[in-house]
Design a protein around this motif. Structure first.
Motif, PDB file in Angstrom:
ATOM      1  N   LYS A  88       1.944  16.968  -0.011  1.00 38.69           N
ATOM      2  CA  LYS A  88       3.343  16.734  -0.394  1.00 38.69           C
ATOM      3  C   LYS A  88       3.417  15.900  -1.666  1.00 38.69           C
ATOM      4  CE  LYS A  88       7.690  14.740   1.248  1.00 38.69           C
ATOM      5  NZ  LYS A  88       8.361  13.964   2.324  1.00 38.69           N
ATOM      6  N   ARG A  89       2.586  14.837  -1.735  1.00 37.16           N
ATOM      7  CA  ARG A  89       2.613  13.984  -2.917  1.00 37.16           C
ATOM      8  C   ARG A  89       2.065  14.717  -4.138  1.00 37.16           C
ATOM      9  NH1 ARG A  89       3.356   8.835  -2.244  1.00 37.16           N
ATOM     10  NH2 ARG A  89       4.719   9.715  -0.672  1.00 37.16           N
ATOM     11  N   VAL A  90       1.077  15.570  -3.947  1.00 35.72           N
ATOM     12  CA  VAL A  90       0.560  16.394  -5.046  1.00 35.72           C
ATOM     13  C   VAL A  90       1.667  17.266  -5.601  1.00 35.72           C
ATOM     14  CG1 VAL A  90      -0.937  18.365  -5.591  1.00 35.72           C
ATOM     15  CG2 VAL A  90      -1.869  16.401  -4.371  1.00 35.72           C
ATOM     16  N   ASP A  91       2.451  17.877  -4.701  1.00 32.86           N
ATOM     17  CA  ASP A  91       3.580  18.721  -5.130  1.00 32.86           C
ATOM     18  C   ASP A  91       4.589  17.911  -5.933  1.00 32.86           C
ATOM     19  OD1 ASP A  91       2.471  20.909  -3.893  1.00 32.86           O
ATOM     20  OD2 ASP A  91       3.644  20.700  -2.050  1.00 32.86           O
ATOM     21  N   GLU A  92       4.928  16.704  -5.413  1.00 29.81           N
ATOM     22  CA  GLU A  92       5.925  15.854  -6.072  1.00 29.81           C
ATOM     23  C   GLU A  92       5.465  15.438  -7.464  1.00 29.81           C
ATOM     24  OE1 GLU A  92       6.480  12.537  -3.519  1.00 29.81           O
ATOM     25  OE2 GLU A  92       7.539  13.662  -1.961  1.00 29.81           O
ATOM     26  N   VAL A  93       4.210  14.969  -7.551  1.00 28.66           N
ATOM     27  CA  VAL A  93       3.692  14.467  -8.825  1.00 28.66           C
ATOM     28  C   VAL A  93       3.549  15.590  -9.842  1.00 28.66           C
ATOM     29  CG1 VAL A  93       1.688  13.409  -9.951  1.00 28.66           C
ATOM     30  CG2 VAL A  93       2.513  12.502  -7.770  1.00 28.66           C
ATOM     31  N   SER A  94       2.981  16.724  -9.409  1.00 27.43           N
ATOM     32  CA  SER A  94       2.785  17.834 -10.352  1.00 27.43           C
ATOM     33  C   SER A  94       4.128  18.367 -10.841  1.00 27.43           C
ATOM     34  CB  SER A  94       1.956  18.951  -9.700  1.00 27.43           C
ATOM     35  OG  SER A  94       2.559  19.405  -8.508  1.00 27.43           O
ATOM     36  N   GLN A  95       5.110  18.479  -9.953  1.00 31.66           N
ATOM     37  CA  GLN A  95       6.421  18.976 -10.348  1.00 31.66           C
ATOM     38  C   GLN A  95       7.093  18.027 -11.343  1.00 31.66           C
ATOM     39  OE1 GLN A  95       7.738  21.933  -9.647  1.00 31.66           O
ATOM     40  NE2 GLN A  95       9.480  21.427 -10.964  1.00 31.66           N
ATOM     41  N   TYR A  96       6.987  16.726 -11.085  1.00 30.02           N
ATOM     42  CA  TYR A  96       7.581  15.732 -11.995  1.00 30.02           C
ATOM     43  C   TYR A  96       6.939  15.821 -13.378  1.00 30.02           C
ATOM     44  CZ  TYR A  96       8.874  11.259 -14.063  1.00 30.02           C
ATOM     45  OH  TYR A  96       9.348  10.290 -14.911  1.00 30.02           O
TER      46      TYR A  96
END
Length: 451
Positions: free
Chosen positions: A255-263
């Motif tokens: 989930k955090r990988v998704d958040e960071v990469s999207q940002y």
């Protein structure tokens, strides 16, 4: 006297292959284990990422391979497709210099199993590399003939256990002859792994390479305090400041990988994401793009990135400190390889000072940094207050005179009056110091603004 690869009794073509790779001096685990493996003993090698364990088992396997025997002689299992691909590539590099052809096959999930079965009906590989599930499937289908195997390598055994592949590895091992040399490599040896080791290994040689020897001296470890700031925005500032050749950014969850990469993508960075949710086809495509340097930034979890060797990583960024500190060494080991310099940056939030201290006990020396005006600069050590020696409080002459005078009078309440006088004097001095400090800060800000 330093050991060199030329000191080992290796086949001429292996010496040529190692020289072509610029491998002249073995790493600590290679120096310890290559002679042991060549002697035919089973081995448990405990070491971290970047220790050179792949060639620690590949070199003796190739050295003892019978090139004229067209049966399966060695099987190597590893829990991830990417790591299997890397071991396969390393094996092909060694085999390239052999005067006789060596058949090596790589079997992983997400590939055409029926086609592999058809090929196996015509010819068996001499060396098998792959993921446990696919190799077990080929054995169950009686396509892969493993009864001739003499060497079995279980790479990343702890990760194999974590991902639930140990049952497949157990099934594969049960098909081998009793006279088997087994080589197990793992970053850690979990208690749940021990029954499996006892089942197939009789008095193995156990070699542990201490963590502190694995952290390359060419790696600088930077420590960045978030100080309650927006962490994703701080990461973007850091990336703008360093402009890396390639940065590998670690987060603890998908989930955090998704958040960071999207940002980061929204901020205009060209980012690749590696997580367990990618399909085999997408993972292969992403890895190919990364290898071709189409991305400058890669965001990943530990399990997704474990064993993936991306050449040219200049920076590793711990966006989050891993819950298991062993993973910290895995992450840092992605940069600074083969004598190259590298920078590992670790973000920590308020309240994580003790965790940082635990990392330092692993042999990591942090350099405190912060972002200032678009650049990363040195800052204060987080322990600066604790390191200050307590100064003995002494009274000024006028206060000493007051105490003596009050004591001489011996009037009721003289001690209370002394305490109040001291407190008033200290309050006044603190106020003066605070005012002077504020003035100095304003002067400094004006100078910075003018610069």
């Amino acid at each position: 006297m330093e050991t060199k690869f030329t000191d080992y009794q290796l086949k001429p073509y292996l010496k040529k292959a190692l020289a072509a790779l610029n491998f002249y001096k073995p790493t600590p685990i290679q120096a310890r284990l290559i002679p042991v493996i060549q002697s035919g003993k089973s081995v448990v090698g405990q070491s971290q990422t970047g220790s050179g364990k792949t060639h620690a088992f590949l070199v003796p396997i190739f050295n003892q391979l019978n090139e004229l025997d067209q049966s399966v002689q060695a099987v190597i299992t590893t829990p991830s497709r990417e790591l299997a691909d890397q071991i396969y590539a390393a094996a092909r590099q060694l085999a390239k210099f052999s005067p006789k052809p060596i058949v090596i096959h790589n079997y992983v999930g997400g590939t055409d199993k029926q086609r592999q079965i058809q090929h196996l009906q015509h010819r068996q590989p001499q060396i098998v590399i792959g993921t446990p599930g696919r190799i077990a499937d080929l054995v169950r289908n009686q396509a892969l003939k493993t009864y001739t195997v003499t060497k079995f390598v279980v790479d990343e055994a702890d990760m194999t256990l974590d991902l639930g592949f140990l049952k497949d590895v157990d099934f594969i091992a049960a098909t081998f002859p009793e006279e088997l040399q087994m080589l197990v490599f793992s970053a850690t040896i979990p208690q749940k792994l021990e029954p499996f080791l006892r089942k197939y290994m009789n008095a193995p040689v156990i070699e542990t390479i201490p963590t502190t020897t694995i952290i390359s001296p060419t790696i600088d470890n930077w420590l960045i305090a978030t100080q309650g700031k927006d962490k994703k925005a701080l990461l973007a500032q850091v990336l703008h400041a360093i402009n890396p050749y390639m940065a590998l950014i670690f987060a603890n969850t998908k989930k955090r990988v998704d958040e960071v990469s999207q940002y980061l993508i929204e901020q205009g960075f060209k980012v690749a994401k590696i997580s367990g949710e990618l399909t085999p086809r997408d993972r292969k495509k992403t890895m190919r793009q990364i290898q071709n340097l189409e991305f400058q930034y890669v965001v990943a979890t530990d399990l997704a990135a474990r064993g993936i060797d991306i050449p040219g990583i200049s920076h590793v960024i711990n966006y989050e400190i891993p819950a298991d500190l062993e993973f910290f060494i895995h992450r840092v080991g992605r940069t600074g390889r083969n004598g190259m310099s590298g920078i590992a940056m670790t973000f920590y939030v308020p309240g994580q000072e003790q965790i940082v201290t635990e990392i330092e006990k692993l042999g990591v020396t942090f350099q405190p940094k912060r972002v200032k005006q678009g650049e990363i600069v040195d800052t204060y050590d987080r322990n600066r207050r604790a390191q200050r020696t307590k100064q003995q409080k002494t009274l000024e002459p006028k206060m000493i005179g007051l105490v003596k005078k009050e004591k001489k009078k011996h009037k009721p309440g003289y001690k209370k009056r002394i305490r109040k006088a001291i407190q008033k004097d200290e309050w006044f001095k603190r106020r003066v110091e605070k005012r002077e400090s504020a003035r100095a800060e304003r002067r400094k800000n004006r100078r910075d603004h003018q610069d």
